[in-house]
Design an enzyme around this catalytic site. Sequence first.
Site, short mmCIF file in Angstrom:
data_model
loop_
_atom_site.label_atom_id
_atom_site.label_comp_id
_atom_site.label_asym_id
_atom_site.label_seq_id
_atom_site.Cartn_x
_atom_site.Cartn_y
_atom_site.Cartn_z
N GLY A 1 0.84 -1.21 0.00
CA GLY A 1 0.00 0.00 0.00
C GLY A 1 0.87 1.25 0.00
N ASP B 1 0.00 1.77 8.56
CA ASP B 1 -0.51 0.98 9.69
C ASP B 1 0.46 1.02 10.88
OD1 ASP B 1 -2.30 0.34 7.73
OD2 ASP B 1 -2.10 -1.83 7.91
N ARG C 1 -25.05 13.06 17.59
CA ARG C 1 -24.95 11.70 17.10
C ARG C 1 -23.73 10.96 17.66
NH1 ARG C 1 -26.19 13.01 10.93
NH2 ARG C 1 -28.37 12.44 11.00
N GLY D 1 -6.05 -0.49 8.99
CA GLY D 1 -5.26 -1.21 9.99
C GLY D 1 -5.86 -2.60 10.09
N GLU E 1 -10.32 -1.07 10.75
CA GLU E 1 -11.04 -1.90 9.76
C GLU E 1 -10.99 -3.39 10.11
OE1 GLU E 1 -8.99 -1.50 5.97
OE2 GLU E 1 -7.14 -2.31 6.80
N ARG F 1 -4.01 7.95 3.50
CA ARG F 1 -2.86 7.50 2.70
C ARG F 1 -2.49 8.52 1.63
NH1 ARG F 1 -3.62 1.18 1.10
NH2 ARG F 1 -3.28 1.89 -1.02
O1 F6P Z 1 -0.78 -1.15 3.38
C1 F6P Z 1 -1.62 -1.46 4.40
C2 F6P Z 1 -2.98 -0.91 4.15
O2 F6P Z 1 -2.97 0.47 4.26
C3 F6P Z 1 -3.99 -1.57 5.08
O3 F6P Z 1 -4.25 -0.84 6.21
C4 F6P Z 1 -5.18 -1.75 4.20
O4 F6P Z 1 -5.94 -2.84 4.63
C5 F6P Z 1 -4.58 -1.99 2.89
O5 F6P Z 1 -3.42 -1.22 2.85
C6 F6P Z 1 -5.50 -1.66 1.73
O6 F6P Z 1 -4.75 -1.55 0.57
P1 F6P Z 1 -5.22 -1.70 -0.91
O7 F6P Z 1 -6.70 -1.60 -0.96
O8 F6P Z 1 -4.53 -0.57 -1.61
O9 F6P Z 1 -4.72 -3.02 -1.38
#
Ligand code: F6P
Length: 411
Positions: A20, A140, A187, A195, A248, A306
């Site tokens: 990522g 992460d 709310r 993560g 997540e 990100r």
């Molecule tokens: O690189 C880790 C991360 O940021 C995770 O937290 C996330 O689950 C994942 O990348 C999602 O990445 P992609 O959808 O770009 O494969």
Amino acid sequence: MQHTEKLFKGKTVAILSGGGDTPAINSSIENIRNRALILGFKVYGIRQGWKGLLGEGDIVDLTNQPYNGAYGGTALCSSRTNPFPSEKNPEDRVPQIVANLKRYKIDVLITIGGDDTNGAAKRLYEREGIPVIGFPKTIDNDLRTRTIHTYQGKEIEAVLCPGYPTAALRVSEMARHLRSTNESHQRIMVLEVMGRDAGWLTGSAVFGGAELALVPEYEMTAERKERFFNVVKEKYQEKKNLIIAVSEGVRWWDEASQKLSMVYASSETDEYGHPRFGGVSGVIASEISNRLGISARSQISGYYPRSGYCCDYDKLLTSTLADKVLDLLLREDYGKMPVMNKMVPKEQVEEYNTSTIDMGCIGNRPLQDEYYDTDNFVFTDAYVNFLSNILGKPYLPEFGYKFAKVNPDML
Ligand code: F6P
């Protein structure tokens, strides 16, 4: 200067980024590239991570090119290509990679990545003897860096990966901004943060005022869920609006199946076997509404943390760790990854605070127990102290109005 230039003249360093993206990868590439140039190396970029070393190869020359390190993402692009056989791809791609490294006359490979990319680099170093230097990266913040955080005289093994500082800043801002809409509607907002296995980034929502948090490290079993609903109710009665940050990858008790479950965005897995998460915040928000009768909404922060420009802490961090890369290159010391050995504020992000770890120790590092209060579903003061090195003090604006209520009988 001229002497060192001659030292590595005719040698080539190649940089790749995998996994990522983060807002700090271009800054890492620029800083590593600049240090390698000082030593006289020619510098190549391998496009799309390990994928750029397959087939004919996809390699670009960075040697005398302008490079904007402040801009987020990675200009070399990324992929989750795994050099080693996996369930998704049974082929062993190592021979292709080794052949391309020879063909392009690459002497040293620098891999910017998390556990997957650097884990593969470590295996190439150990198995094929390829001169590799790892470079940490992940929003992460769960790639072990053995960074020591001293809190109230106690040494805690923390983590500090480039990309996390900027992402933490974004998440804290997002939580802070959500506060005003939340207050207006009285709310509960459930804010989901990336993560998969670790809650380091989720904790940064505290700096924007999130009152509660759920992280993957501590499962939400049936009993813990009961307790959680009680805490939510109590807190809501006190404040009349709440932000609950959730990772997540939270393991959440599912009443229907009577099992702990995770919520996936799709059924796909990548070549490292990782699923794609997304949506647990919606499940939690609707259970809160149903159980407690309080209006609750979910908001997925998704790729926003990100994205965008790299913050100053990350700029300094990547430049300091690149200084350590220069040192490793100079000493031809491979199979290592530069790290910060202490958690420090921006002013002390300097080479004297860096060290290296053996790529043999590459692995994941979840949140330490000191950072999360499992009974109250909150990040602790120790965590706040850890992250304040990067973000300063939590900034928590709130409606400041105390309007006098009009009583018609008094008119
Ligand atoms: O690189 C880790 C991360 O940021 C995770 O937290 C996330 O689950 C994942 O990348 C999602 O990445 P992609 O959808 O770009 O494969």
